[in-house]
Design a protein around this motif. Structure first.
Motif, PDB file in Angstrom:
ATOM      1  N   ALA A 167      31.584 -13.683  22.124  1.00 21.62           N
ATOM      2  CA  ALA A 167      31.924 -13.366  20.671  1.00 21.62           C
ATOM      3  C   ALA A 167      33.231 -13.965  20.667  1.00 21.62           C
ATOM      4  O   ALA A 167      33.809 -14.592  19.683  1.00 21.62           O
ATOM      5  CB  ALA A 167      31.742 -12.024  20.297  1.00 21.62           C
ATOM      6  N   VAL A 168      34.306 -13.535  21.772  1.00 19.34           N
ATOM      7  CA  VAL A 168      35.597 -14.026  21.781  1.00 19.34           C
ATOM      8  C   VAL A 168      35.662 -15.359  21.729  1.00 19.34           C
ATOM      9  O   VAL A 168      36.540 -15.952  21.210  1.00 19.34           O
ATOM     10  CB  VAL A 168      36.466 -13.251  22.762  1.00 19.34           C
ATOM     11  N   ARG A 169      34.737 -15.920  22.985  1.00 16.76           N
ATOM     12  CA  ARG A 169      34.875 -17.263  23.118  1.00 16.76           C
ATOM     13  C   ARG A 169      34.504 -18.159  21.748  1.00 16.76           C
ATOM     14  O   ARG A 169      35.137 -19.180  21.372  1.00 16.76           O
ATOM     15  CB  ARG A 169      34.091 -17.681  24.309  1.00 16.76           C
ATOM     16  N   GLN A 170      33.582 -17.820  21.031  1.00 16.97           N
ATOM     17  CA  GLN A 170      33.185 -18.194  19.872  1.00 16.97           C
ATOM     18  C   GLN A 170      34.229 -18.077  18.887  1.00 16.97           C
ATOM     19  O   GLN A 170      34.672 -19.092  17.952  1.00 16.97           O
ATOM     20  CB  GLN A 170      32.025 -17.561  19.227  1.00 16.97           C
ATOM     21  N   LYS A 171      35.129 -17.020  18.658  1.00 18.08           N
ATOM     22  CA  LYS A 171      36.009 -16.893  17.634  1.00 18.08           C
ATOM     23  C   LYS A 171      37.292 -18.007  18.144  1.00 18.08           C
ATOM     24  O   LYS A 171      37.847 -18.402  17.283  1.00 18.08           O
ATOM     25  CB  LYS A 171      36.519 -15.519  17.593  1.00 18.08           C
ATOM     26  N   PHE A 172      37.667 -18.212  19.322  1.00 23.02           N
ATOM     27  CA  PHE A 172      38.495 -18.921  19.969  1.00 23.02           C
ATOM     28  C   PHE A 172      38.120 -20.399  19.232  1.00 23.02           C
ATOM     29  O   PHE A 172      39.094 -21.385  19.069  1.00 23.02           O
ATOM     30  CB  PHE A 172      38.639 -18.938  21.474  1.00 23.02           C
ATOM     31  N   THR A 173      36.950 -20.916  19.650  1.00 23.65           N
ATOM     32  CA  THR A 173      36.366 -22.022  19.333  1.00 23.65           C
ATOM     33  C   THR A 173      36.763 -22.339  17.596  1.00 23.65           C
ATOM     34  O   THR A 173      37.015 -23.312  17.543  1.00 23.65           O
ATOM     35  CB  THR A 173      34.950 -22.329  19.754  1.00 23.65           C
ATOM     36  N   GLN A 174      36.243 -21.392  16.828  1.00 14.71           N
ATOM     37  CA  GLN A 174      36.403 -21.486  15.479  1.00 14.71           C
ATOM     38  C   GLN A 174      37.856 -21.653  15.169  1.00 14.71           C
ATOM     39  O   GLN A 174      38.334 -22.374  14.120  1.00 14.71           O
ATOM     40  CB  GLN A 174      35.807 -20.127  14.966  1.00 14.71           C
ATOM     41  N   ALA A 175      38.762 -20.797  15.742  1.00 13.33           N
ATOM     42  CA  ALA A 175      40.113 -20.833  15.456  1.00 13.33           C
ATOM     43  C   ALA A 175      40.565 -22.470  15.722  1.00 13.33           C
ATOM     44  O   ALA A 175      41.460 -22.880  14.978  1.00 13.33           O
ATOM     45  CB  ALA A 175      41.005 -19.765  16.140  1.00 13.33           C
ATOM     46  N   ARG A 176      40.265 -22.668  17.015  1.00 12.45           N
ATOM     47  CA  ARG A 176      40.709 -24.157  17.027  1.00 12.45           C
ATOM     48  C   ARG A 176      40.276 -25.166  16.286  1.00 12.45           C
ATOM     49  O   ARG A 176      40.993 -26.128  15.777  1.00 12.45           O
ATOM     50  CB  ARG A 176      40.303 -24.598  18.525  1.00 12.45           C
ATOM     51  N   ALA A 177      39.080 -25.030  16.040  1.00 13.18           N
ATOM     52  CA  ALA A 177      38.496 -26.008  14.854  1.00 13.18           C
ATOM     53  C   ALA A 177      39.214 -25.862  13.596  1.00 13.18           C
ATOM     54  O   ALA A 177      39.449 -26.768  12.885  1.00 13.18           O
ATOM     55  CB  ALA A 177      37.106 -25.887  14.582  1.00 13.18           C
ATOM     56  N   ALA A 178      39.709 -24.743  13.092  1.00 12.31           N
ATOM     57  CA  ALA A 178      40.397 -24.548  11.865  1.00 12.31           C
ATOM     58  C   ALA A 178      41.474 -24.962  11.816  1.00 12.31           C
ATOM     59  O   ALA A 178      42.024 -25.618  10.940  1.00 12.31           O
ATOM     60  CB  ALA A 178      40.405 -22.902  11.494  1.00 12.31           C
ATOM     61  N   VAL A 179      42.239 -25.110  13.171  1.00  6.01           N
ATOM     62  CA  VAL A 179      43.695 -25.570  13.267  1.00  6.01           C
ATOM     63  C   VAL A 179      43.643 -27.096  13.034  1.00  6.01           C
ATOM     64  O   VAL A 179      44.557 -27.529  12.261  1.00  6.01           O
ATOM     65  CB  VAL A 179      44.299 -25.081  14.256  1.00  6.01           C
ATOM     66  N   LYS A 180      42.551 -27.527  13.707  1.00  8.73           N
ATOM     67  CA  LYS A 180      42.488 -29.111  13.505  1.00  8.73           C
ATOM     68  C   LYS A 180      41.886 -29.444  12.027  1.00  8.73           C
ATOM     69  O   LYS A 180      42.424 -30.819  11.791  1.00  8.73           O
ATOM     70  CB  LYS A 180      41.512 -29.452  14.399  1.00  8.73           C
ATOM     71  N   ALA A 181      41.392 -28.650  11.352  1.00  3.05           N
ATOM     72  CA  ALA A 181      41.207 -29.137   9.925  1.00  3.05           C
ATOM     73  C   ALA A 181      42.195 -28.748   8.950  1.00  3.05           C
ATOM     74  O   ALA A 181      41.856 -28.938   7.825  1.00  3.05           O
ATOM     75  CB  ALA A 181      39.650 -28.252   9.791  1.00  3.05           C
ATOM     76  N   LEU A 182      43.334 -28.382   9.256  1.00  5.09           N
ATOM     77  CA  LEU A 182      44.172 -28.028   8.364  1.00  5.09           C
ATOM     78  C   LEU A 182      44.850 -29.425   7.652  1.00  5.09           C
ATOM     79  O   LEU A 182      44.765 -30.324   8.096  1.00  5.09           O
ATOM     80  CB  LEU A 182      45.547 -27.264   8.979  1.00  5.09           C
ATOM     81  N   THR A 183      44.945 -29.082   6.398  1.00  5.68           N
ATOM     82  CA  THR A 183      45.552 -30.139   5.560  1.00  5.68           C
ATOM     83  C   THR A 183      46.828 -30.325   5.427  1.00  5.68           C
ATOM     84  O   THR A 183      47.492 -29.306   6.083  1.00  5.68           O
ATOM     85  CB  THR A 183      45.169 -30.127   4.040  1.00  5.68           C
ATOM     86  N   ALA A 184      47.555 -31.331   5.249  1.00  3.15           N
ATOM     87  CA  ALA A 184      48.972 -31.699   5.307  1.00  3.15           C
ATOM     88  C   ALA A 184      49.637 -30.409   4.617  1.00  3.15           C
ATOM     89  O   ALA A 184      50.893 -29.947   4.984  1.00  3.15           O
ATOM     90  CB  ALA A 184      49.388 -33.046   4.769  1.00  3.15           C
ATOM     91  N   GLU A 185      49.231 -29.840   3.307  1.00  3.93           N
ATOM     92  CA  GLU A 185      50.044 -28.996   2.567  1.00  3.93           C
ATOM     93  C   GLU A 185      50.088 -27.621   3.439  1.00  3.93           C
ATOM     94  O   GLU A 185      50.768 -26.936   3.405  1.00  3.93           O
ATOM     95  CB  GLU A 185      49.379 -28.713   1.109  1.00  3.93           C
ATOM     96  N   GLN A 186      48.767 -27.243   4.099  1.00  2.00           N
ATOM     97  CA  GLN A 186      48.493 -25.941   4.587  1.00  2.00           C
ATOM     98  C   GLN A 186      49.400 -26.251   6.050  1.00  2.00           C
ATOM     99  O   GLN A 186      50.270 -24.959   6.320  1.00  2.00           O
ATOM    100  CB  GLN A 186      47.061 -25.931   5.318  1.00  2.00           C
ATOM    101  N   LYS A 187      49.699 -27.120   6.651  1.00  2.00           N
ATOM    102  CA  LYS A 187      50.611 -27.514   7.875  1.00  2.00           C
ATOM    103  C   LYS A 187      52.168 -27.223   7.169  1.00  2.00           C
ATOM    104  O   LYS A 187      52.860 -26.634   7.986  1.00  2.00           O
ATOM    105  CB  LYS A 187      50.528 -28.724   8.547  1.00  2.00           C
ATOM    106  N   ALA A 188      52.641 -27.867   6.292  1.00  2.00           N
ATOM    107  CA  ALA A 188      53.761 -27.509   5.688  1.00  2.00           C
ATOM    108  C   ALA A 188      54.027 -25.990   5.510  1.00  2.00           C
ATOM    109  O   ALA A 188      55.080 -25.685   5.687  1.00  2.00           O
ATOM    110  CB  ALA A 188      54.004 -28.433   4.563  1.00  2.00           C
ATOM    111  N   ALA A 189      52.961 -25.359   4.687  1.00  2.00           N
ATOM    112  CA  ALA A 189      53.129 -24.144   4.466  1.00  2.00           C
ATOM    113  C   ALA A 189      53.518 -23.223   6.013  1.00  2.00           C
ATOM    114  O   ALA A 189      54.152 -22.188   5.923  1.00  2.00           O
ATOM    115  CB  ALA A 189      52.085 -23.651   3.851  1.00  2.00           C
ATOM    116  N   TYR A 190      52.674 -23.446   6.893  1.00  2.00           N
ATOM    117  CA  TYR A 190      52.857 -22.798   8.239  1.00  2.00           C
ATOM    118  C   TYR A 190      54.074 -23.229   8.816  1.00  2.00           C
ATOM    119  O   TYR A 190      54.889 -22.323   9.320  1.00  2.00           O
ATOM    120  CB  TYR A 190      51.749 -23.375   9.180  1.00  2.00           C
ATOM    121  N   GLU A 191      54.546 -24.384   8.588  1.00  2.00           N
ATOM    122  CA  GLU A 191      56.050 -24.868   9.247  1.00  2.00           C
ATOM    123  C   GLU A 191      57.070 -24.003   8.379  1.00  2.00           C
ATOM    124  O   GLU A 191      57.833 -23.629   9.132  1.00  2.00           O
ATOM    125  CB  GLU A 191      56.293 -26.404   8.882  1.00  2.00           C
TER     126      GLU A 191
END
Length: 103
Positions: free
Chosen positions: A54-78
């Motif tokens: 389950a932890v490995r699956q969450k890690f994989t999902q989080a990595r995919a979510a970071v890769k799928a961020l839009t430019a606006e979301q990345k700017a907000a995180y910055e």
């Protein structure tokens, strides 16, 4: 446990260090650490538990979510990253925030 003397390029050792396995280097914030893996896990004898999978699956999902961020979301995180002191890299901060959403 082996005796060790830190060399100039390695300022700190962490974890158990033994003499019969490969050495690895890792950077944690501004500290360069090194160690050795002692007695690696044999998955044939001890496979991953349901919690570990389950932890490995969450890690994989989080990595995919970071890769799928839009430019606006990345700017907000910055912007948010600039106002915090816990994380040393923007990538690590974005991963932690996306992982927290899954938990």
């Amino acid at each position: 446990m082996a005796k060790y003397k830190p060399i100039d390029m390695v300022k700190e050792y962490r974890g158990k260090i033994c003499e019969h396995s490969d050495t690895y280097f890792q950077k944690r914030g501004k500290t360069l650490c090194t160690g050795r893996i002692c007695k690696p896990r044999d998955l044939a004898k001890k496979p991953y538990s349901a919690e570990e999978l389950a932890v490995r699956q969450k890690f994989t999902q989080a990595r995919a979510a970071v890769k799928a961020l839009t430019a606006e979301q990345k700017a907000a995180y910055e912007e948010a990253f600039a106002n915090q002191k816990k994380y040393s890299s923007l990538q690590g901060y974005m991963f932690a925030m996306e992982y927290a959403k899954l938990v």
